[in-house]
Write a protein that holds these residues in place. Structure first.
Motif, PDB file in Angstrom:
ATOM      1  N   VAL A   1      -0.729 -10.616   2.634  1.00  0.00           N
ATOM      2  CA  VAL A   1       0.126  -9.743   3.433  1.00  0.00           C
ATOM      3  C   VAL A   1      -0.041  -8.319   2.917  1.00  0.00           C
ATOM      4  O   VAL A   1       0.094  -8.064   1.717  1.00  0.00           O
ATOM      5  CB  VAL A   1       1.613 -10.150   3.342  1.00  0.00           C
ATOM      6  CG1 VAL A   1       2.485  -9.129   4.071  1.00  0.00           C
ATOM      7  CG2 VAL A   1       1.821 -11.534   3.931  1.00  0.00           C
ATOM      8  N   PHE A   2      -0.346  -7.402   3.834  1.00  0.00           N
ATOM      9  CA  PHE A   2      -0.465  -5.985   3.489  1.00  0.00           C
ATOM     10  C   PHE A   2       0.718  -5.234   4.076  1.00  0.00           C
ATOM     11  O   PHE A   2       0.930  -5.259   5.291  1.00  0.00           O
ATOM     12  CB  PHE A   2      -1.766  -5.402   4.034  1.00  0.00           C
ATOM     13  CG  PHE A   2      -2.996  -5.923   3.351  1.00  0.00           C
ATOM     14  CD1 PHE A   2      -3.512  -5.273   2.245  1.00  0.00           C
ATOM     15  CD2 PHE A   2      -3.622  -7.074   3.804  1.00  0.00           C
ATOM     16  CE1 PHE A   2      -4.633  -5.762   1.600  1.00  0.00           C
ATOM     17  CE2 PHE A   2      -4.740  -7.572   3.169  1.00  0.00           C
ATOM     18  CZ  PHE A   2      -5.249  -6.912   2.056  1.00  0.00           C
ATOM     19  N   ILE A   3       1.490  -4.591   3.232  1.00  0.00           N
ATOM     20  CA  ILE A   3       2.619  -3.780   3.685  1.00  0.00           C
ATOM     21  C   ILE A   3       2.164  -2.322   3.705  1.00  0.00           C
ATOM     22  O   ILE A   3       1.925  -1.719   2.649  1.00  0.00           O
ATOM     23  CB  ILE A   3       3.836  -3.939   2.750  1.00  0.00           C
ATOM     24  CG1 ILE A   3       4.270  -5.404   2.694  1.00  0.00           C
ATOM     25  CG2 ILE A   3       4.990  -3.054   3.228  1.00  0.00           C
ATOM     26  CD1 ILE A   3       5.365  -5.688   1.675  1.00  0.00           C
ATOM     27  N   ASP A   4       2.013  -1.770   4.909  1.00  0.00           N
ATOM     28  CA  ASP A   4       1.618  -0.364   5.054  1.00  0.00           C
ATOM     29  C   ASP A   4       2.886   0.477   4.989  1.00  0.00           C
ATOM     30  O   ASP A   4       3.520   0.759   6.009  1.00  0.00           O
ATOM     31  CB  ASP A   4       0.881  -0.158   6.374  1.00  0.00           C
ATOM     32  CG  ASP A   4       0.371   1.271   6.528  1.00  0.00           C
ATOM     33  OD1 ASP A   4       0.129   1.919   5.490  1.00  0.00           O
ATOM     34  OD2 ASP A   4       0.227   1.735   7.678  1.00  0.00           O
ATOM     35  N   ALA A   5       3.271   0.868   3.782  1.00  0.00           N
ATOM     36  CA  ALA A   5       4.521   1.591   3.571  1.00  0.00           C
ATOM     37  C   ALA A   5       4.359   3.059   3.939  1.00  0.00           C
ATOM     38  O   ALA A   5       3.251   3.579   4.082  1.00  0.00           O
ATOM     39  CB  ALA A   5       4.962   1.451   2.117  1.00  0.00           C
ATOM     40  N   ALA A   6       5.508   3.735   4.067  1.00  0.00           N
ATOM     41  CA  ALA A   6       5.507   5.139   4.488  1.00  0.00           C
ATOM     42  C   ALA A   6       4.939   6.047   3.414  1.00  0.00           C
ATOM     43  O   ALA A   6       4.997   5.753   2.218  1.00  0.00           O
ATOM     44  CB  ALA A   6       6.927   5.572   4.830  1.00  0.00           C
TER      45      ALA A   6
ATOM     46  N   TYR B   1       7.608   6.777  10.137  1.00  0.00           N
ATOM     47  CA  TYR B   1       7.811   8.230  10.167  1.00  0.00           C
ATOM     48  C   TYR B   1       6.592   9.007  10.641  1.00  0.00           C
ATOM     49  O   TYR B   1       6.711   9.957  11.393  1.00  0.00           O
ATOM     50  CB  TYR B   1       8.209   8.730   8.770  1.00  0.00           C
ATOM     51  CG  TYR B   1       9.363   7.958   8.173  1.00  0.00           C
ATOM     52  CD1 TYR B   1      10.657   8.122   8.648  1.00  0.00           C
ATOM     53  CD2 TYR B   1       9.145   7.044   7.141  1.00  0.00           C
ATOM     54  CE1 TYR B   1      11.718   7.397   8.110  1.00  0.00           C
ATOM     55  CE2 TYR B   1      10.184   6.327   6.589  1.00  0.00           C
ATOM     56  CZ  TYR B   1      11.471   6.504   7.073  1.00  0.00           C
ATOM     57  OH  TYR B   1      12.506   5.793   6.541  1.00  0.00           O
ATOM     58  N   ARG B   2       5.417   8.606  10.192  1.00  0.00           N
ATOM     59  CA  ARG B   2       4.218   9.361  10.580  1.00  0.00           C
ATOM     60  C   ARG B   2       3.871   9.077  12.025  1.00  0.00           C
ATOM     61  O   ARG B   2       3.787   7.911  12.434  1.00  0.00           O
ATOM     62  CB  ARG B   2       3.040   8.985   9.681  1.00  0.00           C
ATOM     63  CG  ARG B   2       1.755   9.756   9.996  1.00  0.00           C
ATOM     64  CD  ARG B   2       0.688   9.518   8.946  1.00  0.00           C
ATOM     65  NE  ARG B   2       0.207   8.155   8.918  1.00  0.00           N
ATOM     66  CZ  ARG B   2      -0.775   7.683   9.687  1.00  0.00           C
ATOM     67  NH1 ARG B   2      -1.346   8.477  10.581  1.00  0.00           N
ATOM     68  NH2 ARG B   2      -1.161   6.435   9.576  1.00  0.00           N
ATOM     69  N   PRO B   3       3.676  10.119  12.820  1.00  0.00           N
ATOM     70  CA  PRO B   3       3.315   9.921  14.220  1.00  0.00           C
ATOM     71  C   PRO B   3       2.079   9.037  14.358  1.00  0.00           C
ATOM     72  O   PRO B   3       1.070   9.249  13.689  1.00  0.00           O
ATOM     73  CB  PRO B   3       3.031  11.348  14.720  1.00  0.00           C
ATOM     74  CG  PRO B   3       3.805  12.230  13.796  1.00  0.00           C
ATOM     75  CD  PRO B   3       3.789  11.545  12.470  1.00  0.00           C
ATOM     76  N   ALA B   4       2.169   8.036  15.199  1.00  0.00           N
ATOM     77  CA  ALA B   4       1.041   7.145  15.536  1.00  0.00           C
ATOM     78  C   ALA B   4       0.595   6.238  14.402  1.00  0.00           C
ATOM     79  O   ALA B   4      -0.442   5.590  14.507  1.00  0.00           O
ATOM     80  CB  ALA B   4      -0.152   7.945  16.046  1.00  0.00           C
TER      81      ALA B   4
ATOM     82  N   MET C   1       0.854  -1.189   0.000  1.00  0.00           N
ATOM     83  CA  MET C   1       0.000   0.000   0.000  1.00  0.00           C
ATOM     84  C   MET C   1       0.886   1.233   0.000  1.00  0.00           C
ATOM     85  O   MET C   1       1.713   1.420   0.891  1.00  0.00           O
ATOM     86  CB  MET C   1      -0.901   0.018   1.240  1.00  0.00           C
ATOM     87  CG  MET C   1      -1.670  -1.272   1.505  1.00  0.00           C
ATOM     88  SD  MET C   1      -2.921  -1.645   0.259  1.00  0.00           S
ATOM     89  CE  MET C   1      -4.078  -0.297   0.515  1.00  0.00           C
ATOM     90  N   VAL C   2       0.720   2.101  -1.007  1.00  0.00           N
ATOM     91  CA  VAL C   2       1.526   3.311  -1.105  1.00  0.00           C
ATOM     92  C   VAL C   2       0.609   4.513  -1.294  1.00  0.00           C
ATOM     93  O   VAL C   2      -0.561   4.374  -1.674  1.00  0.00           O
ATOM     94  CB  VAL C   2       2.535   3.224  -2.273  1.00  0.00           C
ATOM     95  CG1 VAL C   2       3.487   2.053  -2.071  1.00  0.00           C
ATOM     96  CG2 VAL C   2       1.824   3.099  -3.618  1.00  0.00           C
TER      97      VAL C   2
END
Length: 493
Positions: free
Chosen positions: A188-193, A141-144, A106-107
Motif C-alpha cells: 500500500v502506497f500512501i501519497d501524503a500531502a 491540497y495540491r491541485p490535480a 510517501m512524504v
C-alpha cells in the motif's frame, strides 16, 4: 547529468598525483584541499566535507601509502571507499511487513516528484515481484494531485483509492487501508500531502497518518536539484517523522549532486532509490559503491549489465551475435540493435558507465544527439528490402537515391555505410576471438571520429593502462565477472 562538474574536479585533483614520480605529504595536502573545494562547490554539506577530508587524509597519510607502489592509485582507492561509506556502504532494500500488506508512506515537499515516485515504485514491485499494490490518494491540497495519481494508476494498471478533496486525509487513509484488505493488496502506497516548505500543520497531519497507518516504510522524496536545501528538508522530516529511507529524484538533471553525498551522513537514513528520467521505469535501486565509481569517472559496469539484461531481448541478441560471428549482420539487424540500445537510455549515459570513458580526455565530450540516430534510421528506411539484407548492393547511384530519400547529404550516407562495414568487420573478429585486430580498428575509428559520434553498436573502448583509477576498474571488472558467473549458474538451475 548529475556529478559531471564534481567528477571533472575530482579527476583534475587526483590526476595531479599521477604526474609526480613520488607523492609527498605536501602533495597530499594540496590534493585534499582541491577535493575539499570540489565537494563544497558541488553543494555537499560543510560538516560532511570536513569529516570526509579528515578520514581520507588519515588513511592516506603515512609512509606505507606515500612510499608504496602506485601511491596515487592507493589514494584513489581510499577516496572511492570513503565516498561509498559516506553514501551508505551498501544498498538497503525496502522494509517488509511480517504480514501483508507492507505499508509505504510517501512524504516530501511539493514538486519533488512524490506522486510520480509512488507510481514508479508500485510498477517496479509489480514487475519484479508480481506484487499487487494499491495507491491511496491522501493529498487533498495540491491541485490535480488526485487526478495525477489516478492517471498514473491507469497507466501502470494499479488500483487507486480516492475520496476526493472534501474528505479529511486521515479518514481517506483509514478507509484506504480497509480497501487494501478487501483487495488483498500486498503493498500500500500512501501519497501524503506536501507543502512548498515544512510547516506545523503539514507535520501534524503526517504524524496523525503515521499513527493511523503504522507504516513499515516512510520514504522521503527529495529533489536532488535543491542542493543544500535537500539536506535541510531531509533533516526536518526525519526529526519529526522518523523517516526510514530517502528517494532522490531528478538525479539526471542539472544538479551538482551534493544532496546524494550529504543526506545519508546528516540523517543516518539510507538512500534507497534514485529517479533518473521521466519514464515510469526510470527508478533504480541506489548502490553507494556504484555511485562512488561513477563520481570518480570509473564507470558502472554492474548497472550497465543489469540494464542490458532488463531491456535487451536475449533471443534477438543471441541471433545478432551469431550473425556477427558469421559476418552476416545486415541493416535490419542494425535497426533492431539501435532500438534495443535506445531503450536502455541516453547513449552518453551508457558510455559513462564503461570504465575509462568518463576519465578519458578524448571521450569526455561525447555528445550522442538523438537526431543523429533519427538520421541514420531515415537512411536505412530509405533502402529497399534487398539493400538492407545485402549492403554490398549499395553502389554510388543507390547512395545518391538514399541521400535524397532521407533528406541527408551524400557524405553522411557514405560515412554511415563505411562505419557500418567497419563495425560489422570488427564485431566478426571479436566474436571469433581476434581481439588484436579489433583494438587496431577501434583506434582507427576513434581517430576518424567515427563510432563515438553516433554509431549505436559498440563505441570505441579506451585503453586504461595509465588511468589513475586502474585498481578501481579492476575491482569493477572482477565484480562483473562474478556476477556473470552467478547469472549463468541461476540459468542452469
Amino acid at each position: 547529468m548529475a556529478f559531471e562538474g564534481l567528477t571533472e574536479r575530482l579527476q583534475s585533483a587526483l590526476s595531479g598525483l599521477r604526474r609526480k614520480g613520488k607523492v609527498t605529504d605536501a602533495d597530499l595536502r594540496d590534493t585534499m584541499r582541491e577535493i575539499r573545494m570540489a565537494l563544497l562547490e558541488a553543494d555537499v554539506d560543510y560538516t560532511v566535507v570536513k569529516k570526509f577530508v579528515r578520514e581520507v587524509r588519515e588513511k592516506a597519510a603515512g609512509q606505507k601509502v606515500l612510499e608504496g607502489l602506485n601511491p596515487e592509485q592507493q589514494i584513489v582507492k581510499i577516496v572511492n571507499e570513503e565516498l561509498t561509506m559516506m553514501m551508505g556502504d551498501e544498498a538497503v532494500p525496502l522494509n517488509q511487513s511480517k504480514k501483508i500488506p507492507t505499508i509505504i508512506m510517501m512524504v516530501g515537499l511539493q514538486g519533488a516528484g512524490k506522486t510520480t515516485t509512488a507510481g514508479k515504485l508500485a510498477l517496479k514491485l509489480k514487475q519484479e515481484q508480481n506484487a499487487r499494490p494499491l495507491m491511496i490518494a491522501a493529498d487533498i491540497y495540491r491541485p490535480a494531485a488526485i487526478d495525477q495519481l489516478e492517471t498514473l494508476g491507469q497507466q501502470i494498471d494499479v488500483p487507486v483509492f480516492a475520496m476526493g478533496t472534501d474528505v479529511d486525509p486521515r479518514e481517506i487513509v483509514q478507509k484506504g487501508l480497509a480497501k487494501a484488505d478487501e483487495l488483498k493488496a500486498d503493498y500500500v502506497f500512501i501519497d501524503a500531502a506536501g507543502r512548498l516548505q515544512i510547516d506545523e500543520a503539514l507535520m501534524q497531519e503526517l504524524a496523525d497518518i503515521k499513527k493511523i497507518a503504522a507504516p513499515d516504510e516512510i520514504l522521503l522524496v527529495v529533489d536532488a536539484m535543491t542542493g543544500q536545501n535537500a539536506t535541510e528538508t531531509a533533516q526536518g522530516f526525519n526529526d519529526r517523522l522518523g523517516i526510514t529511507g530517502v528517494v532522490l529524484t531528478k538525479l539526471d538533471g542539472d544538479t551538482r549532486g551534493g544532496a546524494a553525498l550529504s543526506i545519508r551522513e546528516v540523517t543516518q537514513k539510507p538512500i534507497k532509490f534514485v529517479g533518473q528520467g521521466e519514464k515510469m521505469t526510470d527508478l533504480d535501486v541506489f548502490y553507494p559503491e556504484r555511485m562512488a565509481s561513477r563520481i570518480l569517472g570509473m564507470g558502472d559496469l554492474m548497472t550497465l549489465i543489469e540494464k542490458a539484461q532488463k531491456d535487451v531481448d536475449e533471443k534477438k541478441a543471441a541471433e545478432q551475435a551469431e550473425k556477427m560471428r558469421q559476418n552476416t549482420f545486415d541493416f535490419n539487424d542494425f535497426i533492431d540493435q539501435m532500438d534495443q540500445v535506445q531503450n536502455m537510455g541516453p547513449m552518453e549515459d551508457l558510455l559513462k558507465m564503461i570504465p575509462g570513458v568518463a576519465n578519458n580526455p578524448a571521450l569526455q565530450n561525447i555528445q550522442m544527439d538523438d537526431k543523429q540516430m533519427d538520421h541514420m534510421r531515415a537512411i536505412v528506411l530509405s533502402m529497399t528490402p534487398a539493400e538492407r539484407e545485402d549492403p554490398d548492393l549499395i553502389n554510388p547511384s543507390r547512395r545518391r537515391r538514399l541521400a535524397a530519400g532521407a533528406g541527408r547529404p551524400i557524405v553522411e550516407v557514405n560515412r554511415m555505410i563505411k562505419q557500418f562495414n567497419q563495425m560489422k568487420s570488427m564485431m566478426s573478429k571479436v566474436m571469433n576471438g581476434n581481439t588484436g585486430q579489433m583494438e587496431q580498428m577501434m583506434s582507427a575509428l576513434q581517430g576518424q571520429g567515427g563510432m563515438p559520434n553516433g554509431m549505436p553498436g559498440m563505441p570505441g573502448m579506451p585503453k586504461s593502462g595509465g588511468n589513475i583509477g586502474n585498481k578501481v576498474q579492476q575491482m569493477a571488472m572482477k565484480r562483473m565477472a562474478r556476477q556473470i558467473q552467478k547469472n549463468k549458474k541461476k540459468r542452469r538451475k
